[in-house]
Enzyme design. Sequence first.
Site, PDB file in Angstrom:
ATOM      1  NE  ARG A   4      -3.534   0.398   2.605  1.00 50.55           N
ATOM      2  CZ  ARG A   4      -3.978   0.839   3.789  1.00 50.55           C
ATOM      3  NH1 ARG A   4      -3.888   0.067   4.853  1.00 50.55           N
ATOM      4  NH2 ARG A   4      -4.503   2.036   3.915  1.00 50.55           N
TER       5      ARG A   4
ATOM      6  CG  ASN B 294      -7.884   9.785   3.413  1.00 47.56           C
ATOM      7  OD1 ASN B 294      -8.710   8.957   3.766  1.00 47.56           O
ATOM      8  ND2 ASN B 294      -8.094  10.645   2.441  1.00 47.56           N
ATOM      9  CB  VAL B 295      -2.976   6.317   6.598  1.00 45.51           C
ATOM     10  CG1 VAL B 295      -3.858   6.145   7.831  1.00 45.51           C
ATOM     11  CG2 VAL B 295      -3.355   5.271   5.547  1.00 45.51           C
TER      12      VAL B 295
ATOM     13  CG  HIS C 190      -7.828   6.768  11.263  1.00 41.37           C
ATOM     14  ND1 HIS C 190      -8.855   6.436  10.425  1.00 41.37           N
ATOM     15  CD2 HIS C 190      -8.400   7.012  12.472  1.00 41.37           C
ATOM     16  CE1 HIS C 190     -10.010   6.470  11.097  1.00 41.37           C
ATOM     17  NE2 HIS C 190      -9.756   6.825  12.333  1.00 41.37           N
TER      18      HIS C 190
ATOM     19  N   GLY D 194     -16.109  12.499   1.271  1.00 47.13           N
ATOM     20  CA  GLY D 194     -15.573  11.170   0.945  1.00 47.13           C
ATOM     21  C   GLY D 194     -15.397  10.237   2.120  1.00 47.13           C
ATOM     22  CB  THR D 195     -15.721   9.943   5.520  1.00 43.98           C
ATOM     23  OG1 THR D 195     -15.964   8.980   6.557  1.00 43.98           O
ATOM     24  CG2 THR D 195     -16.392  11.245   5.888  1.00 43.98           C
ATOM     25  CB  SER D 196     -18.714   5.261   4.726  1.00 35.25           C
ATOM     26  OG  SER D 196     -17.720   4.868   5.640  1.00 35.25           O
TER      27      SER D 196
ATOM     28  N   PRO E  23     -20.653  10.580  -3.342  1.00 39.02           N
ATOM     29  CG  PRO E  23     -19.243   9.365  -4.759  1.00 39.02           C
ATOM     30  CD  PRO E  23     -19.271  10.082  -3.452  1.00 39.02           C
TER      31      PRO E  23
HETATM   32  P1  NAD Z   1     -14.604   4.241   3.522  1.00 40.47           P
HETATM   33  O1  NAD Z   1     -13.841   3.348   2.626  1.00 40.47           O
HETATM   34  O2  NAD Z   1     -15.432   3.710   4.591  1.00 40.47           O
HETATM   35  O3  NAD Z   1     -15.587   5.179   2.685  1.00 40.47           O
HETATM   36  C1  NAD Z   1     -15.217   5.833   1.546  1.00 40.47           C
HETATM   37  C2  NAD Z   1     -16.344   6.786   1.147  1.00 40.47           C
HETATM   38  O4  NAD Z   1     -15.913   7.523   0.010  1.00 40.47           O
HETATM   39  C3  NAD Z   1     -17.668   6.126   0.777  1.00 40.47           C
HETATM   40  O5  NAD Z   1     -18.700   6.742   1.505  1.00 40.47           O
HETATM   41  C4  NAD Z   1     -17.816   6.411  -0.728  1.00 40.47           C
HETATM   42  O6  NAD Z   1     -19.161   6.625  -1.104  1.00 40.47           O
HETATM   43  C5  NAD Z   1     -17.006   7.672  -0.866  1.00 40.47           C
HETATM   44  N1  NAD Z   1     -16.428   7.908  -2.194  1.00 40.47           N
HETATM   45  C6  NAD Z   1     -16.054   7.016  -3.140  1.00 40.47           C
HETATM   46  N2  NAD Z   1     -15.539   7.655  -4.207  1.00 40.47           N
HETATM   47  C7  NAD Z   1     -15.584   8.975  -3.934  1.00 40.47           C
HETATM   48  C8  NAD Z   1     -15.191  10.158  -4.637  1.00 40.47           C
HETATM   49  N3  NAD Z   1     -14.642  10.105  -5.847  1.00 40.47           N
HETATM   50  N4  NAD Z   1     -15.390  11.341  -4.030  1.00 40.47           N
HETATM   51  C9  NAD Z   1     -15.950  11.423  -2.799  1.00 40.47           C
HETATM   52  N5  NAD Z   1     -16.334  10.352  -2.094  1.00 40.47           N
HETATM   53  C10 NAD Z   1     -16.156   9.143  -2.654  1.00 40.47           C
HETATM   54  O7  NAD Z   1     -13.517   5.200   4.055  1.00 40.47           O
HETATM   55  P2  NAD Z   1     -13.480   6.011   5.349  1.00 40.47           P
HETATM   56  O8  NAD Z   1     -14.870   6.377   5.758  1.00 40.47           O
HETATM   57  O9  NAD Z   1     -12.491   7.040   5.078  1.00 40.47           O
HETATM   58  O10 NAD Z   1     -12.946   5.066   6.550  1.00 40.47           O
HETATM   59  C11 NAD Z   1     -12.232   3.891   6.469  1.00 40.47           C
HETATM   60  C12 NAD Z   1     -10.810   3.907   7.023  1.00 40.47           C
HETATM   61  O11 NAD Z   1      -9.981   3.448   6.017  1.00 40.47           O
HETATM   62  C13 NAD Z   1     -10.237   5.239   7.367  1.00 40.47           C
HETATM   63  O12 NAD Z   1     -10.145   5.279   8.721  1.00 40.47           O
HETATM   64  C14 NAD Z   1      -8.824   5.314   6.765  1.00 40.47           C
HETATM   65  O13 NAD Z   1      -7.862   5.334   7.783  1.00 40.47           O
HETATM   66  C15 NAD Z   1      -8.687   4.059   6.013  1.00 40.47           C
HETATM   67  N6  NAD Z   1      -8.290   4.194   4.593  1.00 40.47           N
HETATM   68  C16 NAD Z   1      -7.453   5.190   4.176  1.00 40.47           C
HETATM   69  C17 NAD Z   1      -7.136   5.322   2.833  1.00 40.47           C
HETATM   70  C18 NAD Z   1      -6.234   6.438   2.409  1.00 40.47           C
HETATM   71  O14 NAD Z   1      -5.437   6.911   3.204  1.00 40.47           O
HETATM   72  N7  NAD Z   1      -6.334   6.927   1.163  1.00 40.47           N
HETATM   73  C19 NAD Z   1      -7.661   4.445   1.898  1.00 40.47           C
HETATM   74  C20 NAD Z   1      -8.514   3.418   2.346  1.00 40.47           C
HETATM   75  C21 NAD Z   1      -8.820   3.319   3.694  1.00 40.47           C
END
Ligand code: NAD
Length: 244
Positions: free
Chosen positions: A69, A102-103, A119, A188-190, A215
Amino acid sequence: MEGLEEARARIEQASRVAVLTGAGISAPSGIPTFRDPGGLWENFRLEDYATPEGFAKNPEEVWRWYAWRYARVRQAKPNPAHHLLAELEAQKGDGFLLVTQNVDGLHQRAGSKRVVELHGSILRARCTRCGHTEPLPPPESFEPPPRCARCGTLMRPDVVWFGELLPAGALEKAQAAFAHAEVALVIGTSALVEPAASLGRLSKMAGGYLIEINPEPTPLTPVADLSLREGAVEGLARLLKAQA
Ligand code: NAD
Ligand code: ZN
């Protein structure tokens, strides 16, 4: 759209703005979310890779996953949504705080400075004994699992796993910003995992104006003043870009 006009005016006038971002904002950069179809948990068992117990059982395997990752994150680039938030911070100054789940470090790479990482960061390792943290070496030369430069003990990814506490002070800082924000943006968070679920509500209860960009509908949608049912890049462009 009337709601959009009001939201734009509120953002422009506000001196205190708090933003919460989740995995969705980095999806357009090619970093998969956890819960969406095709997300990371479809191919991996969460309890094996993102819990202290999973790490204790098989640190090599957990590190292999994090190293993979990490390499992907290093290759990815911040997208226009990350950049627009960095510009908003530059306009608002001290009254701005960006809280992220995000991390991946993409906000900082886009130029954001007032960032709270709830996180942790996948770019760092932390000693399981003395707590010393260190940035990971470049992916090409990284050979997991890393050992502590201070005490020689096994290190772990410097991220928050399920069932663990958030970094000291992070939640308090986030809550203070959301409680005092005139405008709160949740992107962008669920909104299923705490404290993401409650930060937006906190603003609402304190009289703030709550905007959501996602979305998909979330548990926050019914309480939001404006809910943009679209991606982070499109939604932020409509909210923040000067109209042509
Ligand atoms: P999640 O995976 O639960 O939710 C992601 C959300 O993003 C969903 O609600 C979805 O509908 C939405 N989404 C998808 N595409 C999108 C777009 N183009 N624009 C806006 N929104 C969009 O993620 P979360 O709620 O952030 O929580 C899960 C945990 O996973 C976090 O605590 C995080 O630490 C970790 N995580 C981090 C990363 C990263 O750092 N990029 C990636 C995956 C997971
Ligand atoms: Zn150590």
